[in-house]
Design a protein around this motif. Structure first.
Motif, PDB file in Angstrom:
ATOM      1  N   ALA A   1      -1.080  55.055 -85.066  1.00 16.97           N
ATOM      2  CA  ALA A   1      -0.738  54.900 -86.729  1.00 16.97           C
ATOM      3  C   ALA A   1      -1.830  53.621 -87.314  1.00 16.97           C
ATOM      4  CB  ALA A   1       0.521  54.234 -86.961  1.00 16.97           C
ATOM      5  N   ALA A   2      -2.377  52.664 -86.197  1.00 17.04           N
ATOM      6  CA  ALA A   2      -3.392  51.784 -86.543  1.00 17.04           C
ATOM      7  C   ALA A   2      -4.719  52.306 -86.439  1.00 17.04           C
ATOM      8  CB  ALA A   2      -3.057  50.587 -85.958  1.00 17.04           C
ATOM      9  N   GLY A   3      -5.043  53.175 -85.588  1.00  9.12           N
ATOM     10  CA  GLY A   3      -6.195  53.555 -85.151  1.00  9.12           C
ATOM     11  C   GLY A   3      -6.561  55.126 -85.600  1.00  9.12           C
ATOM     12  N   SER A   4      -6.332  55.949 -84.340  1.00 11.59           N
ATOM     13  CA  SER A   4      -6.129  57.452 -84.374  1.00 11.59           C
ATOM     14  C   SER A   4      -5.537  57.995 -83.257  1.00 11.59           C
ATOM     15  CB  SER A   4      -7.842  57.828 -84.500  1.00 11.59           C
ATOM     16  OG  SER A   4      -8.367  57.729 -83.333  1.00 11.59           O
ATOM     17  N   ALA A   5      -5.095  59.279 -83.359  1.00 10.93           N
ATOM     18  CA  ALA A   5      -4.434  59.975 -82.284  1.00 10.93           C
ATOM     19  C   ALA A   5      -5.254  59.685 -80.865  1.00 10.93           C
ATOM     20  CB  ALA A   5      -3.997  61.028 -82.601  1.00 10.93           C
ATOM     21  N   ALA A   6      -6.575  59.800 -81.216  1.00 10.34           N
ATOM     22  CA  ALA A   6      -7.406  59.889 -79.980  1.00 10.34           C
ATOM     23  C   ALA A   6      -7.308  58.325 -79.552  1.00 10.34           C
ATOM     24  CB  ALA A   6      -8.890  60.386 -80.220  1.00 10.34           C
ATOM     25  N   ALA A   7      -7.479  57.493 -80.152  1.00  9.84           N
ATOM     26  CA  ALA A   7      -7.400  55.994 -79.803  1.00  9.84           C
ATOM     27  C   ALA A   7      -6.025  55.756 -79.098  1.00  9.84           C
ATOM     28  CB  ALA A   7      -7.515  55.177 -80.814  1.00  9.84           C
ATOM     29  N   GLY A   8      -5.023  56.339 -79.534  1.00 11.46           N
ATOM     30  CA  GLY A   8      -3.616  55.973 -78.844  1.00 11.46           C
ATOM     31  C   GLY A   8      -3.814  56.804 -77.372  1.00 11.46           C
ATOM     32  N   VAL A   9      -4.347  57.784 -77.383  1.00 13.99           N
ATOM     33  CA  VAL A   9      -4.486  58.558 -75.982  1.00 13.99           C
ATOM     34  C   VAL A   9      -5.336  57.604 -75.049  1.00 13.99           C
ATOM     35  CG1 VAL A   9      -4.922  60.498 -74.870  1.00 13.99           C
ATOM     36  CG2 VAL A   9      -3.847  60.801 -76.906  1.00 13.99           C
ATOM     37  N   ALA A  10      -6.307  57.225 -75.400  1.00 12.31           N
ATOM     38  CA  ALA A  10      -7.530  56.250 -74.915  1.00 12.31           C
ATOM     39  C   ALA A  10      -6.856  55.230 -74.456  1.00 12.31           C
ATOM     40  CB  ALA A  10      -8.694  55.976 -75.558  1.00 12.31           C
ATOM     41  N   VAL A  11      -6.150  54.378 -75.179  1.00  6.08           N
ATOM     42  CA  VAL A  11      -5.405  53.052 -74.900  1.00  6.08           C
ATOM     43  C   VAL A  11      -4.328  53.419 -73.572  1.00  6.08           C
ATOM     44  CG1 VAL A  11      -4.043  51.156 -75.563  1.00  6.08           C
ATOM     45  CG2 VAL A  11      -5.927  52.068 -76.942  1.00  6.08           C
ATOM     46  N   ASN A  12      -3.515  54.418 -73.713  1.00  9.09           N
ATOM     47  CA  ASN A  12      -2.474  54.888 -72.826  1.00  9.09           C
ATOM     48  C   ASN A  12      -3.162  54.773 -71.484  1.00  9.09           C
ATOM     49  OD1 ASN A  12       0.267  56.292 -72.352  1.00  9.09           O
ATOM     50  ND2 ASN A  12      -1.308  57.333 -71.076  1.00  9.09           N
ATOM     51  N   PHE A  13      -4.395  55.705 -71.422  1.00  6.61           N
ATOM     52  CA  PHE A  13      -4.800  55.889 -69.732  1.00  6.61           C
ATOM     53  C   PHE A  13      -5.610  54.565 -69.378  1.00  6.61           C
ATOM     54  CE2 PHE A  13      -4.148  60.278 -70.769  1.00  6.61           C
ATOM     55  CZ  PHE A  13      -3.693  60.776 -69.439  1.00  6.61           C
ATOM     56  N   PHE A  14      -6.247  53.832 -70.321  1.00  5.54           N
ATOM     57  CA  PHE A  14      -6.927  52.752 -70.122  1.00  5.54           C
ATOM     58  C   PHE A  14      -6.124  51.595 -69.558  1.00  5.54           C
ATOM     59  CE2 PHE A  14     -10.532  53.217 -73.295  1.00  5.54           C
ATOM     60  CZ  PHE A  14     -11.032  54.134 -72.161  1.00  5.54           C
ATOM     61  N   VAL A  15      -4.632  51.631 -69.759  1.00 10.50           N
ATOM     62  CA  VAL A  15      -3.795  50.779 -69.467  1.00 10.50           C
ATOM     63  C   VAL A  15      -3.102  51.113 -68.299  1.00 10.50           C
ATOM     64  CG1 VAL A  15      -1.492  49.562 -70.016  1.00 10.50           C
ATOM     65  CG2 VAL A  15      -3.282  49.640 -71.812  1.00 10.50           C
ATOM     66  N   SER A  16      -2.863  52.591 -68.146  1.00  9.82           N
ATOM     67  CA  SER A  16      -1.809  53.104 -67.010  1.00  9.82           C
ATOM     68  C   SER A  16      -2.747  53.208 -65.934  1.00  9.82           C
ATOM     69  CB  SER A  16      -1.163  54.279 -67.357  1.00  9.82           C
ATOM     70  OG  SER A  16      -2.016  55.270 -67.545  1.00  9.82           O
ATOM     71  N   THR A  17      -3.858  53.624 -65.958  1.00 10.30           N
ATOM     72  CA  THR A  17      -4.681  53.934 -64.630  1.00 10.30           C
ATOM     73  C   THR A  17      -4.776  52.732 -63.903  1.00 10.30           C
ATOM     74  OG1 THR A  17      -5.945  55.675 -65.599  1.00 10.30           O
ATOM     75  CG2 THR A  17      -6.876  54.755 -63.917  1.00 10.30           C
ATOM     76  N   PRO A  18      -4.898  51.541 -64.102  1.00  4.20           N
ATOM     77  CA  PRO A  18      -5.414  50.256 -63.167  1.00  4.20           C
ATOM     78  C   PRO A  18      -4.004  49.954 -62.512  1.00  4.20           C
ATOM     79  CG  PRO A  18      -6.501  49.748 -65.394  1.00  4.20           C
ATOM     80  CD  PRO A  18      -5.589  50.995 -65.668  1.00  4.20           C
ATOM     81  N   VAL A  19      -2.802  50.147 -63.371  1.00  4.67           N
ATOM     82  CA  VAL A  19      -1.511  50.001 -62.606  1.00  4.67           C
ATOM     83  C   VAL A  19      -1.325  51.211 -61.527  1.00  4.67           C
ATOM     84  CG1 VAL A  19       0.826  49.800 -63.099  1.00  4.67           C
ATOM     85  CG2 VAL A  19      -0.653  49.035 -64.640  1.00  4.67           C
ATOM     86  N   VAL A  20      -1.541  52.421 -62.013  1.00  7.06           N
ATOM     87  CA  VAL A  20      -1.335  53.315 -60.838  1.00  7.06           C
ATOM     88  C   VAL A  20      -2.302  52.949 -59.539  1.00  7.06           C
ATOM     89  CG1 VAL A  20      -1.462  55.744 -60.177  1.00  7.06           C
ATOM     90  CG2 VAL A  20      -0.550  55.041 -62.338  1.00  7.06           C
ATOM     91  N   LEU A  21      -3.229  52.739 -59.600  1.00  8.50           N
ATOM     92  CA  LEU A  21      -4.522  52.300 -58.720  1.00  8.50           C
ATOM     93  C   LEU A  21      -3.816  50.907 -57.810  1.00  8.50           C
ATOM     94  CD1 LEU A  21      -7.826  52.711 -60.365  1.00  8.50           C
ATOM     95  CD2 LEU A  21      -6.749  54.365 -58.576  1.00  8.50           C
ATOM     96  N   LEU A  22      -3.373  50.121 -58.472  1.00  2.64           N
ATOM     97  CA  LEU A  22      -2.795  48.909 -57.797  1.00  2.64           C
ATOM     98  C   LEU A  22      -1.582  49.161 -56.888  1.00  2.64           C
ATOM     99  CD1 LEU A  22      -2.781  45.866 -57.493  1.00  2.64           C
ATOM    100  CD2 LEU A  22      -1.352  45.813 -59.321  1.00  2.64           C
ATOM    101  N   VAL A  23      -0.489  50.082 -57.575  1.00  2.00           N
ATOM    102  CA  VAL A  23       0.496  50.621 -56.853  1.00  2.00           C
ATOM    103  C   VAL A  23       0.144  51.356 -55.549  1.00  2.00           C
ATOM    104  CG1 VAL A  23       2.767  51.795 -56.843  1.00  2.00           C
ATOM    105  CG2 VAL A  23       2.131  50.284 -58.780  1.00  2.00           C
ATOM    106  N   ALA A  24      -0.859  52.489 -55.874  1.00  2.00           N
ATOM    107  CA  ALA A  24      -1.247  53.185 -54.825  1.00  2.00           C
ATOM    108  C   ALA A  24      -1.820  52.158 -53.404  1.00  2.00           C
ATOM    109  CB  ALA A  24      -2.130  54.197 -55.122  1.00  2.00           C
ATOM    110  N   ALA A  25      -2.788  51.353 -54.015  1.00  2.00           N
ATOM    111  CA  ALA A  25      -3.261  50.439 -52.970  1.00  2.00           C
ATOM    112  C   ALA A  25      -2.316  49.627 -52.129  1.00  2.00           C
ATOM    113  CB  ALA A  25      -4.129  49.548 -53.722  1.00  2.00           C
ATOM    114  N   LEU A  26      -1.260  49.279 -52.951  1.00  2.00           N
ATOM    115  CA  LEU A  26      -0.034  48.216 -52.091  1.00  2.00           C
ATOM    116  C   LEU A  26       0.476  49.183 -51.169  1.00  2.00           C
ATOM    117  CD1 LEU A  26       1.138  46.144 -55.161  1.00  2.00           C
ATOM    118  CD2 LEU A  26      -0.389  45.680 -53.145  1.00  2.00           C
ATOM    119  N   ALA A  27       0.716  50.586 -51.559  1.00  2.00           N
ATOM    120  CA  ALA A  27       1.686  51.565 -50.873  1.00  2.00           C
ATOM    121  C   ALA A  27       0.805  52.082 -49.688  1.00  2.00           C
ATOM    122  CB  ALA A  27       1.982  52.632 -51.692  1.00  2.00           C
ATOM    123  N   GLY A  28      -0.480  51.829 -49.429  1.00  2.00           N
ATOM    124  CA  GLY A  28      -1.378  52.205 -48.501  1.00  2.00           C
ATOM    125  C   GLY A  28      -2.166  53.133 -48.431  1.00  2.00           C
TER     126      GLY A  28
END
Length: 348
Positions: free
Chosen positions: A186-213
């Motif tokens: 709503a503050a930016g655009s639908a495309a911006a909302g999708v982009a922010v989602n992946f920019f935030v979630s991907t580092p977390v998934v990578l970190l958890v995967a690394a901790l899980a070996g």
């Protein structure tokens, strides 16, 4: 850009739910074939992030939307929606073997319904505050019952209370993900909302995967088959549909429409995939009941104070006709008690 009509938005979310069912199958098969469930989530998020990077190059709406976000100066927590998506991916990899598919799915949907009711009532999503009415509560309960019916015959594991509560929390996280991503949109655009989602979630998934070996041990032999690597594309479709749905219909109805699409997509996959179980009546009944839950949750009493949209204009879906009664199935929105913020959005 104004959100589409509620019916159109919920149809898109239902299609996104079908994509979610396909994504689950693809990620699970990839994780099984490489011998690590978390690697399926890693490939999923990396693929989605790569598509976002391409989108930054070719989509002006994504670049302008991200620029608008810098000017909007939203609270920092508004950008954390992607954590909900990362949480459910990680929790699913570890909770399903303990609880079984049926219990995990029911717990997730129950958490999503609770989170949807709370998010809508607090005005976290950009549609403003939606009242906690009997039809909305009934729709949430009907959605959970529909999913329970659809899981008839699925394996049930140990009913570990701690893991069960984590699955419910994961469902709440998905509801918050949809609400916050809608706020970003709503503050930016639908495309911006999708982009922010992946920019935030991907580092977390990578970190958890690394901790899980996941990145240690013998080299991974990646299987052939392009479809095994389509999870990222499907993920972009899913997040985009949620962004559109939340802006038009709120979190609860969007979540229920997503579940209906997931059940319908699962039914199609059961019929179309080689060696699949074929059409299962409980899944079909569950999908139809969930669609009914979407309709039930949309009914409600007329509100005398319609919400202000993100542009400061009363949304057409909230206008009460001259007859004095709201149209059946219409979203009736309650305005925020606070004035709009500097970005024109309602402040919960």
């Amino acid at each position: 850009m104004r959100p589409p009509p509620v019916a159109v938005a919920l149809t898109l979310v239902t299609l996104g739910g079908a994509a979610s069912a396909a994504q689950g199958v693809v990620n699970a098969e990839l994780g099984q074939r490489v011998g690590n469930a978390t690697l399926g989530a890693v490939v999923n998020n990396l693929g989605g992030t790569l598509l976002i990077m391409v989108g930054l190059l070719v989509l002006p709406s994504m670049r302008s939307g991200l620029a608008a976000l810098r000017r909007a100066r939203l609270p920092w927590w508004s950008y954390l929606g992607g954590l909900g998506g990362a949480a459910i991916v990680v929790l699913g990899a570890y909770a399903v073997p303990v609880l079984g598919v049926a219990v995990f799915t029911i717990a997730q949907v129950a958490g999503g319904s609770l989170g949807g009711l709370a998010s809508d009532r607090s005005g976290l999503a950009p549609v403003g505050r939606l009242p906690l009415t009997t039809p909305r509560i009934a729709g949430a309960l009907l959605g959970v019952a529909a999913v329970a019916l659809a899981q008839t015959g699925q394996p049930v594991g140990d009913l570990a209370v701690g893991v069960l509560l984590l699955a419910v929390a994961g469902g709440v996280g998905v509801a918050l993900q949809a609400a916050l991503n809608g706020r970003i949109s709503a503050a930016g655009s639908a495309a911006a909302g999708v982009a922010v989602n992946f920019f935030v979630s991907t580092p977390v998934v990578l970190l958890v995967a690394a901790l899980a070996g996941a990145f240690t041990g013998p080299p991974v032999v990646w299987p052939d088959g392009w479809h095994l690597y389509a999870g990222g594309l499907l993920g972009v479709v899913i997040v985009a549909s949620l962004v559109v749905g939340v802006r038009a219909a709120g979190v609860l109805r969007t979540g229920l429409a997503l579940v209906a699409g997931q059940l319908g997509g699962a039914l199609l996959l059961d019929v179309l995939l080689p060696g699949g179980p074929g059409a299962r009546l409980p899944v079909l009944a569950g999908a139809l009941l969930t669609l009914l839950a979407v309709l039930v949750a949309g009914r409600g009493p007329r509100s005398s104070t319609p919400a202000t949209s993100t542009t400061g204009v009363t949304p057409a879906a909230s206008v009460i006709p001259a007859s004095g009664t709201a149209p059946a199935g219409a979203d009736v929105r309650v305005a925020s008690d606070e004035p709009p913020g500097p970005d024109g959005k309602l402040v919960p």
